[in-house]
Design an enzyme around this catalytic site. Sequence first.
Site, PDB file in Angstrom:
ATOM      1  N   CYS A 278      -6.899  -4.618   3.383  1.00 19.92           N
ATOM      2  CA  CYS A 278      -5.796  -3.719   3.751  1.00 19.92           C
ATOM      3  C   CYS A 278      -6.290  -2.309   4.001  1.00 19.92           C
ATOM      4  CB  CYS A 278      -4.757  -3.637   2.643  1.00 19.92           C
ATOM      5  SG  CYS A 278      -4.320  -5.191   1.919  1.00 19.92           S
TER       6      CYS A 278
ATOM      7  N   CYS B  71      -1.760  -6.346  -4.462  1.00 21.08           N
ATOM      8  CA  CYS B  71      -1.586  -4.940  -4.857  1.00 21.08           C
ATOM      9  C   CYS B  71      -1.554  -4.813  -6.380  1.00 21.08           C
ATOM     10  CB  CYS B  71      -0.288  -4.374  -4.283  1.00 21.08           C
ATOM     11  SG  CYS B  71      -0.216  -4.421  -2.495  1.00 21.08           S
TER      12      CYS B  71
END
Lengths: 204, 142
Positions: free
Chosen positions: B37, B107
């Site tokens: 990411c 995350c």
Amino acid sequence: MSQTCWNCGIAVSARFCEQCKALQPPAHDFFEFFGLSRQLALDVKDLEKRFYGLSRQLHPDLFSRKPAREQEYALEASAVLNDAYRTLKDPVSRALYVLKQEGFDIAEQGTKDVPPELLEEVFELNMALEELREGDADARAQLQPARLRFERMRDEIDAAMQLSFAAWHAGNERAKLDDVRGQLNRRKYITNLIARTDEAHVSD
Amino acid sequence: MAYSDKVLDHYNNPRNVGSLDKSSASVGTGMVGAPECGDVMKLQIRVNDVSGIIEEAKFKTFGCGSAIASSSLATEWLKGKTVDEALEIKNTDIVNELSLPPVKIHCSVLAEDAIKAAIGDYRAKQSKQAPAAAQTPAQAVA
């Protein structure tokens, strides 16, 4: 690709049966589909030529009077053709594709796959960028030069990646693919920085 | 993507954003990243050397809303815990608290990694500093 023709039953190794000319089910490996070996350093002009040639050969309209099964293969082949071309013509998506084929799972990477100095560097660049974005007009005037610096960094990565592509081509050493993986990771961080300078412009 | 209310709350009002003195022996720093990411997360803790309790936790994350919310929540949970208790925080706790969708689970993993990295850094500093006297004989044997 299947071993015998679905229509007439003779052995086939080509896209169309040599005997009855029926279209065979498409290969799903993007390189195999184009009749290429798996490679990173690709001649994009040659790929484009193959793409246009195959687009003409495989256009579903050409199969409108063929059996239903062959029409389905034509539709499927056209879909693979477009996916394969889109994926292989761009060096970044091509590299991601090859890494995946070679068993590198890009999505499963974590901190251990990023050199700590890259994280430090990217963190500092982000901090500096945020200061410019939230600063006064003078600070925001530095956003454009910052973007150009990031673009230069990205271009340097792309050039290095081309060298790694060629190096892998020369010997198929796994270590060269690992170089590519590292370059793709760094590139992702830099393109995020570029995207963030653009966000700043939009919110102004 | 639709973020949960809790993610939005942490995203809009992140807790404990900032930094602590990296060079202090009482401060542990964890710098982690998700290369796919392009996220980077820094999480720091300040530990009371006597009680072993985390008195302060700060973070700064450059990434998506879920990464920011995960690290913001982590700093809230860290404060008041001992270092050992802090190591028990699992990414699944963060997923549940923030109702993160499957695509954003990484995350929360990042936030757990950041906690572990910060504690690891703190412990490395402490072991270098404190038992200097105890270490000498051990090294002599080795």
